[in-house]
Design a protein around this motif. Sequence first.
Motif, PDB file in Angstrom:
ATOM      1  N   SER A  21      59.241  48.129  66.697  1.00 30.23           N
ATOM      2  CA  SER A  21      58.164  47.266  66.222  1.00 30.23           C
ATOM      3  C   SER A  21      56.983  47.358  67.186  1.00 30.23           C
ATOM      4  CB  SER A  21      58.688  45.831  66.136  1.00 30.23           C
ATOM      5  OG  SER A  21      57.673  44.978  65.719  1.00 30.23           O
ATOM      6  N   ILE A  22      55.809  47.694  66.648  1.00 30.39           N
ATOM      7  CA  ILE A  22      54.581  47.821  67.432  1.00 30.39           C
ATOM      8  C   ILE A  22      53.736  46.577  67.173  1.00 30.39           C
ATOM      9  CG2 ILE A  22      52.533  49.244  67.860  1.00 30.39           C
ATOM     10  CD1 ILE A  22      55.173  50.775  68.356  1.00 30.39           C
ATOM     11  N   SER A  23      53.436  45.808  68.219  1.00 34.13           N
ATOM     12  CA  SER A  23      52.642  44.586  68.039  1.00 34.13           C
ATOM     13  C   SER A  23      51.237  44.924  67.556  1.00 34.13           C
ATOM     14  CB  SER A  23      52.559  43.798  69.348  1.00 34.13           C
ATOM     15  OG  SER A  23      53.850  43.510  69.835  1.00 34.13           O
ATOM     16  N   SER A  24      50.599  45.868  68.247  1.00 33.73           N
ATOM     17  CA  SER A  24      49.264  46.295  67.824  1.00 33.73           C
ATOM     18  C   SER A  24      48.957  47.669  68.397  1.00 33.73           C
ATOM     19  CB  SER A  24      48.195  45.287  68.260  1.00 33.73           C
ATOM     20  OG  SER A  24      48.072  45.298  69.662  1.00 33.73           O
ATOM     21  N   VAL A  25      48.132  48.396  67.654  1.00 32.45           N
ATOM     22  CA  VAL A  25      47.674  49.703  68.115  1.00 32.45           C
ATOM     23  C   VAL A  25      46.245  49.891  67.629  1.00 32.45           C
ATOM     24  CG1 VAL A  25      48.672  50.868  66.091  1.00 32.45           C
ATOM     25  CG2 VAL A  25      48.102  52.206  68.130  1.00 32.45           C
ATOM     26  N   THR A  26      45.403  50.442  68.508  1.00 33.58           N
ATOM     27  CA  THR A  26      44.037  50.803  68.134  1.00 33.58           C
ATOM     28  C   THR A  26      43.824  52.248  68.560  1.00 33.58           C
ATOM     29  OG1 THR A  26      43.301  48.541  68.508  1.00 33.58           O
ATOM     30  CG2 THR A  26      41.592  50.231  68.404  1.00 33.58           C
ATOM     31  N   LEU A  27      43.373  53.053  67.613  1.00 33.99           N
ATOM     32  CA  LEU A  27      43.147  54.467  67.887  1.00 33.99           C
ATOM     33  C   LEU A  27      41.697  54.835  67.608  1.00 33.99           C
ATOM     34  CD1 LEU A  27      46.358  55.930  66.233  1.00 33.99           C
ATOM     35  CD2 LEU A  27      45.730  56.205  68.621  1.00 33.99           C
ATOM     36  N   GLY A  28      41.101  55.608  68.529  1.00 32.32           N
ATOM     37  CA  GLY A  28      39.747  56.107  68.318  1.00 32.32           C
ATOM     38  C   GLY A  28      39.692  57.190  67.261  1.00 32.32           C
ATOM     39  N   SER A  29      40.806  57.874  67.048  1.00 28.24           N
ATOM     40  CA  SER A  29      40.935  58.844  65.962  1.00 28.24           C
ATOM     41  C   SER A  29      42.394  58.818  65.519  1.00 28.24           C
ATOM     42  CB  SER A  29      40.522  60.243  66.419  1.00 28.24           C
ATOM     43  OG  SER A  29      41.284  60.646  67.530  1.00 28.24           O
ATOM     44  N   ALA A  30      42.638  59.204  64.281  1.00 29.46           N
ATOM     45  CA  ALA A  30      43.996  59.159  63.741  1.00 29.46           C
ATOM     46  C   ALA A  30      44.953  59.926  64.641  1.00 29.46           C
ATOM     47  CB  ALA A  30      44.015  59.740  62.329  1.00 29.46           C
ATOM     48  N   GLY A  31      46.164  59.426  64.761  1.00 34.71           N
ATOM     49  CA  GLY A  31      47.125  60.083  65.621  1.00 34.71           C
ATOM     50  C   GLY A  31      48.509  59.490  65.457  1.00 34.71           C
ATOM     51  N   TRP A  32      49.329  59.721  66.450  1.00 34.52           N
ATOM     52  CA  TRP A  32      50.742  59.372  66.398  1.00 34.52           C
ATOM     53  C   TRP A  32      51.108  58.379  67.487  1.00 34.52           C
ATOM     54  CZ3 TRP A  32      53.761  61.449  62.576  1.00 34.52           C
ATOM     55  CH2 TRP A  32      53.216  62.535  61.870  1.00 34.52           C
ATOM     56  N   ILE A  33      52.118  57.586  67.210  1.00 34.36           N
ATOM     57  CA  ILE A  33      52.827  56.869  68.267  1.00 34.36           C
ATOM     58  C   ILE A  33      54.196  57.520  68.341  1.00 34.36           C
ATOM     59  CG2 ILE A  33      53.883  54.710  69.027  1.00 34.36           C
ATOM     60  CD1 ILE A  33      51.710  53.226  67.475  1.00 34.36           C
ATOM     61  N   ALA A  34      54.515  58.074  69.496  1.00 43.49           N
ATOM     62  CA  ALA A  34      55.825  58.678  69.710  1.00 43.49           C
ATOM     63  C   ALA A  34      56.622  57.776  70.640  1.00 43.49           C
ATOM     64  CB  ALA A  34      55.681  60.071  70.317  1.00 43.49           C
ATOM     65  N   ILE A  35      57.882  57.554  70.293  1.00 39.59           N
ATOM     66  CA  ILE A  35      58.770  56.749  71.118  1.00 39.59           C
ATOM     67  C   ILE A  35      59.638  57.694  71.941  1.00 39.59           C
ATOM     68  CG2 ILE A  35      60.550  54.953  71.140  1.00 39.59           C
ATOM     69  CD1 ILE A  35      57.761  54.090  69.953  1.00 39.59           C
ATOM     70  N   HIS A  36      59.495  57.589  73.265  1.00 42.91           N
ATOM     71  CA  HIS A  36      60.231  58.459  74.186  1.00 42.91           C
ATOM     72  C   HIS A  36      61.279  57.653  74.939  1.00 42.91           C
ATOM     73  CE1 HIS A  36      57.319  61.983  74.533  1.00 42.91           C
ATOM     74  NE2 HIS A  36      56.544  61.086  73.956  1.00 42.91           N
ATOM     75  N   GLU A  37      62.405  58.296  75.218  1.00 43.62           N
ATOM     76  CA  GLU A  37      63.339  57.740  76.182  1.00 43.62           C
ATOM     77  C   GLU A  37      62.686  57.805  77.555  1.00 43.62           C
ATOM     78  OE1 GLU A  37      67.693  58.959  74.502  1.00 43.62           O
ATOM     79  OE2 GLU A  37      66.537  60.549  75.443  1.00 43.62           O
ATOM     80  N   ASP A  38      63.158  56.955  78.470  1.00 49.23           N
ATOM     81  CA  ASP A  38      62.699  57.021  79.851  1.00 49.23           C
ATOM     82  C   ASP A  38      63.592  57.991  80.620  1.00 49.23           C
ATOM     83  OD1 ASP A  38      61.045  55.752  82.116  1.00 49.23           O
ATOM     84  OD2 ASP A  38      63.114  55.645  82.846  1.00 49.23           O
ATOM     85  N   GLU A  54      42.853  56.008  62.172  1.00 55.41           N
ATOM     86  CA  GLU A  54      41.845  55.526  63.111  1.00 55.41           C
ATOM     87  C   GLU A  54      41.650  54.035  62.889  1.00 55.41           C
ATOM     88  OE1 GLU A  54      37.052  56.153  63.787  1.00 55.41           O
ATOM     89  OE2 GLU A  54      38.207  57.675  62.727  1.00 55.41           O
ATOM     90  N   GLY A  55      41.394  53.311  63.979  1.00 52.75           N
ATOM     91  CA  GLY A  55      41.172  51.869  63.875  1.00 52.75           C
ATOM     92  C   GLY A  55      42.377  51.096  64.362  1.00 52.75           C
ATOM     93  N   SER A  56      42.484  49.840  63.901  1.00 50.46           N
ATOM     94  CA  SER A  56      43.513  48.935  64.394  1.00 50.46           C
ATOM     95  C   SER A  56      44.583  48.675  63.346  1.00 50.46           C
ATOM     96  CB  SER A  56      42.890  47.594  64.796  1.00 50.46           C
ATOM     97  OG  SER A  56      41.981  47.788  65.862  1.00 50.46           O
ATOM     98  N   SER A  57      45.821  48.606  63.796  1.00 54.41           N
ATOM     99  CA  SER A  57      46.948  48.215  62.960  1.00 54.41           C
ATOM    100  C   SER A  57      47.765  47.203  63.753  1.00 54.41           C
ATOM    101  CB  SER A  57      47.831  49.420  62.623  1.00 54.41           C
ATOM    102  OG  SER A  57      47.079  50.455  62.022  1.00 54.41           O
ATOM    103  N   GLU A  58      48.320  46.206  63.068  1.00 56.63           N
ATOM    104  CA  GLU A  58      49.138  45.195  63.740  1.00 56.63           C
ATOM    105  C   GLU A  58      50.477  45.053  63.050  1.00 56.63           C
ATOM    106  OE1 GLU A  58      47.204  41.469  64.288  1.00 56.63           O
ATOM    107  OE2 GLU A  58      45.568  42.340  65.449  1.00 56.63           O
TER     108      GLU A  58
END
Length: 114
Positions: A21-38, A54-58
């Motif tokens: 679950s992503i609380s919020s994300v703002t991108l200057g251009s369309a792209g990806w959120i990748a979830i990585h292990e540590d 592009e823009g904000s998503s909540e």
Amino acid sequence: TGISGEGTISVSDQAFGDAVSISSVTLGSAGWIAIHEDRDGGLGNILGAGWFPEGSSENVEVELLRGTVPGALYHAVLRSDDGDREFDHKKDLPFEDAEGKTLETTFRTLSLEE
């Protein structure tokens, strides 16, 4: 080595499972959120990625190919999209700020006792 970009991401600690679950994300251009292990404080294997405009998503989710486990640390990384909207970790590089820092945040999954 990444691509300079603008963006912010906020992820709260959360239960483990097959999506993040992503609380919020703002991108200057369309792209990806990748979830990585540590991996020793750095980026480990990618568990899944979600494309965002592009823009904000909540209050959005990233579906994972392999679920998170209890009591672990993960990284949510903003990555570029080369225009095909198909995630390729070799081409869709992490966004970096002006100082060359990867645009990312970390979060933990709750342990079974929490």
